[in-house]
Design a protein around this motif. Structure first.
Motif, PDB file in Angstrom:
ATOM      1  N   GLU A   1     119.021  53.788  52.656  1.00  0.00           N
ATOM      2  CA  GLU A   1     118.804  53.480  51.323  1.00  0.00           C
ATOM      3  C   GLU A   1     117.821  54.613  50.546  1.00  0.00           C
ATOM      4  N   GLY A   2     116.968  55.097  51.381  1.00  0.00           N
ATOM      5  CA  GLY A   2     116.179  56.347  50.542  1.00  0.00           C
ATOM      6  C   GLY A   2     115.283  55.731  49.802  1.00  0.00           C
ATOM      7  N   SER A   3     114.810  54.516  49.921  1.00  0.00           N
ATOM      8  CA  SER A   3     114.015  53.906  49.004  1.00  0.00           C
ATOM      9  C   SER A   3     113.244  52.635  49.631  1.00  0.00           C
ATOM     10  N   VAL A   4     112.188  52.573  49.668  1.00  0.00           N
ATOM     11  CA  VAL A   4     111.337  51.598  50.397  1.00  0.00           C
ATOM     12  C   VAL A   4     111.636  50.284  49.655  1.00  0.00           C
ATOM     13  N   ALA A   5     111.770  49.905  48.653  1.00  0.00           N
ATOM     14  CA  ALA A   5     112.083  48.706  47.764  1.00  0.00           C
ATOM     15  C   ALA A   5     113.503  48.343  48.372  1.00  0.00           C
ATOM     16  N   LYS A   6     114.422  49.017  48.401  1.00  0.00           N
ATOM     17  CA  LYS A   6     115.842  48.638  48.775  1.00  0.00           C
ATOM     18  C   LYS A   6     115.888  48.399  50.211  1.00  0.00           C
ATOM     19  N   ALA A   7     115.230  49.282  50.818  1.00  0.00           N
ATOM     20  CA  ALA A   7     115.397  49.023  52.409  1.00  0.00           C
ATOM     21  C   ALA A   7     114.528  47.471  52.477  1.00  0.00           C
ATOM     22  N   ALA A   8     113.412  47.256  51.921  1.00  0.00           N
ATOM     23  CA  ALA A   8     112.776  46.017  51.902  1.00  0.00           C
ATOM     24  C   ALA A   8     113.765  44.737  51.482  1.00  0.00           C
ATOM     25  N   GLU A   9     114.583  45.046  50.680  1.00  0.00           N
ATOM     26  CA  GLU A   9     115.394  44.021  50.128  1.00  0.00           C
ATOM     27  C   GLU A   9     116.564  43.790  51.221  1.00  0.00           C
ATOM     28  N   ARG A  10     117.064  44.908  51.796  1.00  0.00           N
ATOM     29  CA  ARG A  10     118.141  44.689  52.790  1.00  0.00           C
ATOM     30  C   ARG A  10     117.809  44.026  54.007  1.00  0.00           C
ATOM     31  N   LEU A  11     116.342  44.266  54.500  1.00  0.00           N
ATOM     32  CA  LEU A  11     115.904  43.643  55.756  1.00  0.00           C
ATOM     33  C   LEU A  11     115.382  42.169  55.400  1.00  0.00           C
ATOM     34  N   ARG A  12     115.431  41.947  53.912  1.00  0.00           N
ATOM     35  CA  ARG A  12     114.624  40.710  53.365  1.00  0.00           C
ATOM     36  C   ARG A  12     113.121  40.793  54.019  1.00  0.00           C
ATOM     37  N   LEU A  13     112.447  41.682  53.486  1.00  0.00           N
ATOM     38  CA  LEU A  13     111.029  41.842  53.611  1.00  0.00           C
ATOM     39  C   LEU A  13     110.519  42.132  52.322  1.00  0.00           C
ATOM     40  N   SER A  14     109.107  41.926  52.301  1.00  0.00           N
ATOM     41  CA  SER A  14     108.326  42.435  51.152  1.00  0.00           C
ATOM     42  C   SER A  14     108.270  43.934  51.290  1.00  0.00           C
ATOM     43  N   GLU A  15     108.033  44.416  49.784  1.00  0.00           N
ATOM     44  CA  GLU A  15     107.961  46.040  49.761  1.00  0.00           C
ATOM     45  C   GLU A  15     106.565  46.236  50.508  1.00  0.00           C
ATOM     46  N   SER A  16     105.576  45.764  50.419  1.00  0.00           N
ATOM     47  CA  SER A  16     104.287  46.026  51.107  1.00  0.00           C
ATOM     48  C   SER A  16     104.507  45.844  52.525  1.00  0.00           C
ATOM     49  N   ALA A  17     105.241  44.918  53.150  1.00  0.00           N
ATOM     50  CA  ALA A  17     105.525  44.850  54.722  1.00  0.00           C
ATOM     51  C   ALA A  17     106.381  46.144  55.124  1.00  0.00           C
ATOM     52  N   MET A  18     107.295  46.648  54.202  1.00  0.00           N
ATOM     53  CA  MET A  18     108.148  47.783  54.676  1.00  0.00           C
ATOM     54  C   MET A  18     107.393  48.874  54.412  1.00  0.00           C
ATOM     55  N   SER A  19     106.618  49.072  53.419  1.00  0.00           N
ATOM     56  CA  SER A  19     105.497  50.335  53.340  1.00  0.00           C
ATOM     57  C   SER A  19     104.732  50.208  54.481  1.00  0.00           C
ATOM     58  N   ARG A  20     104.336  49.252  55.096  1.00  0.00           N
ATOM     59  CA  ARG A  20     103.434  49.401  56.353  1.00  0.00           C
ATOM     60  C   ARG A  20     104.456  49.772  57.588  1.00  0.00           C
TER      61      ARG A  20
END
Length: 315
Positions: free
Chosen positions: A18-37
């Protein structure tokens, strides 16, 4: 290795795709903060920033680019291993050889339809029919065959069994044989085996029987003996096909399953007649080892064999 969280592999695959924290979070059904961690943990694990800011977007580092294809393959492989058996399975892409052990009667009666359906549904499948010299369960246990088809013999308690159809024995004689002059042929009384005259004429003939162990007597002889009759067995052969060949060229009467004959009870130079004495029906089954229970390819093959046998037996 005990400290490695393999969930990071899925997360890294999503981030690099995805090249994006937000899009990767959406793909894995996680929050952006969880994906950032999770990205922070990945950076710590790999010793590389992986994704860096470039204006309003994020771009992969050279190390991330080098990992991208490998990570995708590893993530796909992990998902394939951990998903339920058969999930995402494509029958038309199946490339496999199945070995079926069956006698010549089953092969002649059912193999043409089975081969045609298999070619239509799974063109990459090869069906190998193996000879059936005995009823030993060892080939199933050792994985030498996939299906064993025939009359149930001695089998281990773990072997799975499914009845396919019921068959019965008939007498096979050449065209012009004296038994074909029997006046009651085709009547219910005759088919039930109650015509004493026919039973005597049947017993008076010479017979060819099939036995892999060379046995001359069987249930027909027991039923004849109950009426005070004895038949003369002139030839013992190891296969029904051999018995039919001899019957076609001589006056010997062959004892074979009715599945060797189409509905009109005619096969080339041979005719099928009902036996003059009742005999127990034959149950033909398919048997397999439990290791194959959940295998999707084996499940497809078993279902196909069952369907074709039921359809043929009902016609």
């Amino acid at each position: 290795m005990a400290d490695i969280d393999l969930n990071l592999l899925t997360a890294l695959d999503a981030l690099l795709a995805e090249g994006s924290v937000a899009k990767a979070a959406e793909r894995l059904r996680l929050s952006e903060s969880a994906m950032s961690r999770t990205l922070a943990r990945l950076r710590e694990a790999t010793g590389d920033p992986l994704l860096v800011r470039a204006g309003r977007t994020m771009v992969p580092t050279p190390h991330a680019l080098a990992l991208r294809e490998q990570v995708r393959e590893l993530a796909q492989g992990a998902r394939a291993v951990l998903q339920p058996a058969g999930a995402g399975w494509d029958l038309r892409k199946l490339d496999r050889t199945f070995t079926l052990r069956a006698n010549d009667g089953f092969i002649e009666s059912f193999a043409p339809a089975l081969v045609a359906r298999a070619a239509e549904e799974a063109p990459g499948v090869c069906l190998r029919f193996a000879p059936k010299p005995d009823k030993d369960v060892r080939p199933l246990r050792e994985g030498l065959i996939d299906l064993d088809i025939g009359v149930l013999g001695a089998s281990g308690p773990e072997v799975r069994i499914q009845a396919l159809y019921r068959d019965h024995f008939v007498a096979a004689v050449r065209v012009g044989h004296a038994l074909l002059d029997e006046p009651e042929l085709g009547t219910a009384r005759h088919a039930a085996g109650h015509a004493a005259g026919y039973a005597a004429r049947y017993a008076a003939c010479a017979h060819v029987v099939t036995s892999r162990r060379g046995r001359r007597a069987g249930p027909v002889d027991e039923a004849l003996a109950a009426r005070g009759l004895v038949r003369r067995v002139a030839v013992v052969v190891p296969s029904f096909r051999a018995a039919l060949s001899i019957a076609a060229a001589t006056d010997l009467v062959a004892l074979v399953p009715s599945s060797f004959f189409p509905p009109d009870r005619v096969q080339g130079a041979l005719r099928a007649l009902p036996l003059p004495v009742p005999t127990a029906p034959i149950t033909v089954s398919q048997m397999w080892h439990p290791r194959q229970d959940k295998d999707p390819g084996h499940q497809w093959l078993r279902a196909l064999v069952f369907e074709l046998c039921k359809a043929t037996a009902s016609t």
